[in-house]
Every structure is written in C-alpha cells, then in structure tokens.
Write an enzyme that holds these catalytic residues in place. Sequence first.
Site, PDB file in Angstrom:
ATOM      1  N   ILE A   1      -7.901   8.787   8.454  1.00  0.00           N
ATOM      2  CA  ILE A   1      -9.219   9.413   8.328  1.00  0.00           C
ATOM      3  C   ILE A   1     -10.283   8.368   8.678  1.00  0.00           C
ATOM      4  O   ILE A   1     -10.176   7.199   8.255  1.00  0.00           O
ATOM      5  CB  ILE A   1      -9.457   9.925   6.885  1.00  0.00           C
ATOM      6  CG1 ILE A   1      -8.256  10.745   6.370  1.00  0.00           C
ATOM      7  CG2 ILE A   1     -10.759  10.717   6.810  1.00  0.00           C
ATOM      8  CD1 ILE A   1      -7.989  12.038   7.093  1.00  0.00           C
TER       9      ILE A   1
ATOM     10  N   TYR B   1       0.832  -1.204   0.000  1.00  0.00           N
ATOM     11  CA  TYR B   1       0.000   0.000   0.000  1.00  0.00           C
ATOM     12  C   TYR B   1       0.871   1.259   0.000  1.00  0.00           C
ATOM     13  O   TYR B   1       0.663   2.172  -0.801  1.00  0.00           O
ATOM     14  CB  TYR B   1      -0.925  -0.013   1.216  1.00  0.00           C
ATOM     15  CG  TYR B   1      -1.816   1.202   1.332  1.00  0.00           C
ATOM     16  CD1 TYR B   1      -2.936   1.352   0.517  1.00  0.00           C
ATOM     17  CD2 TYR B   1      -1.535   2.209   2.251  1.00  0.00           C
ATOM     18  CE1 TYR B   1      -3.751   2.470   0.617  1.00  0.00           C
ATOM     19  CE2 TYR B   1      -2.342   3.320   2.356  1.00  0.00           C
ATOM     20  CZ  TYR B   1      -3.448   3.452   1.546  1.00  0.00           C
ATOM     21  OH  TYR B   1      -4.257   4.568   1.646  1.00  0.00           O
TER      22      TYR B   1
ATOM     23  N   SER C   1       2.519   1.727  -3.292  1.00  0.00           N
ATOM     24  CA  SER C   1       1.560   2.141  -4.337  1.00  0.00           C
ATOM     25  C   SER C   1       1.232   3.619  -4.211  1.00  0.00           C
ATOM     26  O   SER C   1       1.084   4.321  -5.211  1.00  0.00           O
ATOM     27  CB  SER C   1       0.279   1.293  -4.271  1.00  0.00           C
ATOM     28  OG  SER C   1      -0.569   1.689  -3.196  1.00  0.00           O
TER      29      SER C   1
HETATM   30  N1  LIG Z   1      -8.978   6.244   5.344  1.00  0.00           N
HETATM   31  C1  LIG Z   1      -7.711   6.584   5.499  1.00  0.00           C
HETATM   32  O1  LIG Z   1      -7.210   6.701   6.623  1.00  0.00           O
HETATM   33  C2  LIG Z   1      -6.860   6.876   4.279  1.00  0.00           C
HETATM   34  C3  LIG Z   1      -5.610   7.469   4.477  1.00  0.00           C
HETATM   35  C4  LIG Z   1      -4.828   7.803   3.386  1.00  0.00           C
HETATM   36  C5  LIG Z   1      -5.282   7.572   2.104  1.00  0.00           C
HETATM   37  N2  LIG Z   1      -6.499   6.996   1.914  1.00  0.00           N
HETATM   38  C6  LIG Z   1      -6.949   6.808   0.535  1.00  0.00           C
HETATM   39  O2  LIG Z   1      -8.118   7.563   0.312  1.00  0.00           O
HETATM   40  C7  LIG Z   1      -8.915   6.957  -0.712  1.00  0.00           C
HETATM   41  C8  LIG Z   1     -10.336   6.816  -0.222  1.00  0.00           C
HETATM   42  O3  LIG Z   1     -10.324   5.921   0.872  1.00  0.00           O
HETATM   43  P1  LIG Z   1     -11.491   5.789   1.965  1.00  0.00           P
HETATM   44  O4  LIG Z   1     -10.835   5.897   3.263  1.00  0.00           O
HETATM   45  O5  LIG Z   1     -12.628   6.657   1.608  1.00  0.00           O
HETATM   46  O6  LIG Z   1     -11.806   4.236   1.763  1.00  0.00           O
HETATM   47  P2  LIG Z   1     -13.147   3.440   1.427  1.00  0.00           P
HETATM   48  O7  LIG Z   1     -12.770   2.009   1.514  1.00  0.00           O
HETATM   49  O8  LIG Z   1     -14.271   3.946   2.266  1.00  0.00           O
HETATM   50  O9  LIG Z   1     -13.432   3.847  -0.094  1.00  0.00           O
HETATM   51  C9  LIG Z   1     -12.718   3.310  -1.187  1.00  0.00           C
HETATM   52  C10 LIG Z   1     -13.660   3.221  -2.359  1.00  0.00           C
HETATM   53  O10 LIG Z   1     -12.957   2.732  -3.512  1.00  0.00           O
HETATM   54  C11 LIG Z   1     -13.820   1.857  -4.203  1.00  0.00           C
HETATM   55  N3  LIG Z   1     -13.067   0.924  -5.038  1.00  0.00           N
HETATM   56  C12 LIG Z   1     -12.240  -0.091  -4.626  1.00  0.00           C
HETATM   57  N4  LIG Z   1     -11.780  -0.767  -5.682  1.00  0.00           N
HETATM   58  C13 LIG Z   1     -12.340  -0.198  -6.793  1.00  0.00           C
HETATM   59  C14 LIG Z   1     -12.255  -0.463  -8.182  1.00  0.00           C
HETATM   60  N5  LIG Z   1     -11.507  -1.469  -8.661  1.00  0.00           N
HETATM   61  N6  LIG Z   1     -12.947   0.320  -9.031  1.00  0.00           N
HETATM   62  C15 LIG Z   1     -13.706   1.349  -8.558  1.00  0.00           C
HETATM   63  N7  LIG Z   1     -13.831   1.647  -7.256  1.00  0.00           N
HETATM   64  C16 LIG Z   1     -13.153   0.875  -6.384  1.00  0.00           C
HETATM   65  C17 LIG Z   1     -14.588   1.113  -3.097  1.00  0.00           C
HETATM   66  O11 LIG Z   1     -15.763   0.533  -3.602  1.00  0.00           O
HETATM   67  C18 LIG Z   1     -14.829   2.249  -2.104  1.00  0.00           C
HETATM   68  O12 LIG Z   1     -16.061   2.903  -2.335  1.00  0.00           O
HETATM   69  C19 LIG Z   1      -8.208   5.646  -1.049  1.00  0.00           C
HETATM   70  O13 LIG Z   1      -7.417   5.806  -2.204  1.00  0.00           O
HETATM   71  C20 LIG Z   1      -7.337   5.401   0.171  1.00  0.00           C
HETATM   72  O14 LIG Z   1      -6.223   4.602  -0.131  1.00  0.00           O
HETATM   73  C21 LIG Z   1      -7.296   6.628   2.974  1.00  0.00           C
END
Ligand SMILES: NC(=O)c1ccc[n+]([C@@H]2O[C@H](COP(=O)([O-])OP(=O)(O)OC[C@H]3O[C@@H](n4cnc5c(N)ncnc54)[C@H](O)[C@@H]3O)[C@@H](O)[C@H]2O)c1
Length: 241
Positions: free
Chosen positions: A182, A149, A152
């Site tokens: 978050i 992760y 990536s």
């Molecule tokens: N939550 C955290 O603490 C955090 C921290 C840093 C970065 N992020 C990044 O923020 C972004 C949003 O994350 P989040 O926390 O809202 O997570 P989340 O799991 O709530 O949302 C991720 C979304 O991506 C969608 N998804 C997954 N694979 C997919 C695909 N192949 N095609 C289309 N959609 C797809 C899922 O259905 C989901 O709705 C992500 O890229 C995550 O890596 C999250």
Amino acid sequence: MGRLTDRTVLVTGATGGMGAATVRALAAEGAHVGVADISPDLTFALAREVGGTPLVVDVTSPDSVTAGVETLASEQGRIDVLVNFAGIVDPRRMDEIDPESWSRVFDVNVRGTWLMCTAVIPHMPPGSSIVNIGSRAGLAGGTTSGASYAASKAAVICFTKSLAKFAAPKGIRANVINPGCIETPMLDHFPPEVVAAMPGQAALGRLGTPSEIADSVLFLATDASSFMTGAQLNVNGGSHM
Ligand SMILES: NC(=O)c1ccc[n+]([C@@H]2O[C@H](COP(=O)([O-])OP(=O)(O)OC[C@H]3O[C@@H](n4cnc5c(N)ncnc54)[C@H](O)[C@@H]3O)[C@@H](O)[C@H]2O)c1
C-alpha cells in the site's frame, strides 16, 4: 446520518498513511475518533482536523496505553471500535537482523496490539468490533520485507483468532486485515528498486491506496460484517491468493 454516528473509535498508528485515511473516513461516517499515535504534533493536528480526541500513546508502554485508553473511555463513556494500525517494519534479511531490532518489531507489532486490545475490551459494549492489521507478509513469509516483520504479522493474525474466541462471549467481534503493498510512508524503508517492483507482484498490477484499506476497516467496524469474527480480509490486489 453516518454509519458510525454516536460511536467512539480508537485508532492507533493514526497519523500514518493508512491510519490518517481511516481516521478521516471514520469521522466522515459520524464517529468520534480517538487519534492515537506516538508523535505529539501530528496527533494533535489530525485530532483537531476531525474534531477527535488526541491521544499520545506509545503502544509498547503499558502505562502509556492505559493512560490513552482511560482518557478516551472516561471522556466518551465507551469505546465501540478499536483499530490497531501502529506498526514498524524492518526490511532486512534474517541474517542481517540484530536481536534488538527483532525484539523491537515484535514489541510494537505484536505486544502493542495485545496491550491495546486488553486495555480497551473492558470499555467495549456488546456489538463492538476490533480490527487488527496483519500483512500479506504474515501469510507468505515476506518477499521484500524482512523475516522479523513477516513473523510478527503472522503472530498478529494468530493472536486475532485467540482474541476472537475470548471476546465473542462479550459480544465483541475481532478480525484482521492483511494488506498487500500500500502506498504509504512505510514503503520509504525499502530500496527504490524494491518499491518499483511491488506493483508487478499484484494481479491488479498496482499498489493499493490507504483509502482502500480505510474502506475495509469501515466494513469490519460496522454491522455490515456482523457475522464475521476471527476472519482475515486479504486486501492485496491479488498478490497472494
Ligand atoms: N504499507 C504497506 O504496504 C503495508 C502492508 C501490510 C501491512 N502494513 C501494516 O499497516 C499498518 C499501517 O502501516 P502504514 O503503511 O500506514 O505505515 P506508516 O509508517 O505510515 O504508519 C505507521 C504508524 O504507526 C505509528 N507507530 C509506530 N510505532 C508506534 C508506537 N510504538 N506507538 C504508537 N504508534 C506507533 C507511527 O508513528 C506511524 O504513524 C502497520 O501495522 C503496517 O505494518 C503496511
């Protein structure tokens, strides 16, 4: 009149924690939102709620990406903003990760971001903006989240710099937000004791909220950030400085 009245925005990962908050914030600013996610039920429900266009898209599939982008572009005539939230996490250590999972994480997080940008740019007029989503893990190597992760997300950060250079002559800006921890469903992938320790990693002593990420997306999506491209916005409560 909202800050995004008459603008068309495409959001991937739109029904996730950050995605749904951002879709609602963009719609509240007057944007027409293409709500793109892999789950049909949630995608249709959120699009109906905000009066947007439902796009059932798997970002790892070039055909699916093309179909979703063409649907929105032909309906609205242009796409002014792209926000790439779609992402997955594998919280395992590097010696626990299997090769298939490593590839899957890169397929969604990196290849999916590249596919979306490549498909949308031909439909973007000058003045458009792309917002990619990296992570604090992509800067720090990941503490709780796994090696694939973190790697990536470092790739997403670097890709955004290449993208910014490619898109600038077309009048398109591209920036990346690096969230800290978050409060979203993504945290459910971590053991409870790991989640419990997350607030303490931030100088502000708490998790961030999806709406705080939505506010950062609004800044990068609008002309408020008109001299920013290739930049990183670290929205992490001071967990990495
Ligand atoms: N939550 C955290 O603490 C955090 C921290 C840093 C970065 N992020 C990044 O923020 C972004 C949003 O994350 P989040 O926390 O809202 O997570 P989340 O799991 O709530 O949302 C991720 C979304 O991506 C969608 N998804 C997954 N694979 C997919 C695909 N192949 N095609 C289309 N959609 C797809 C899922 O259905 C989901 O709705 C992500 O890229 C995550 O890596 C999250």
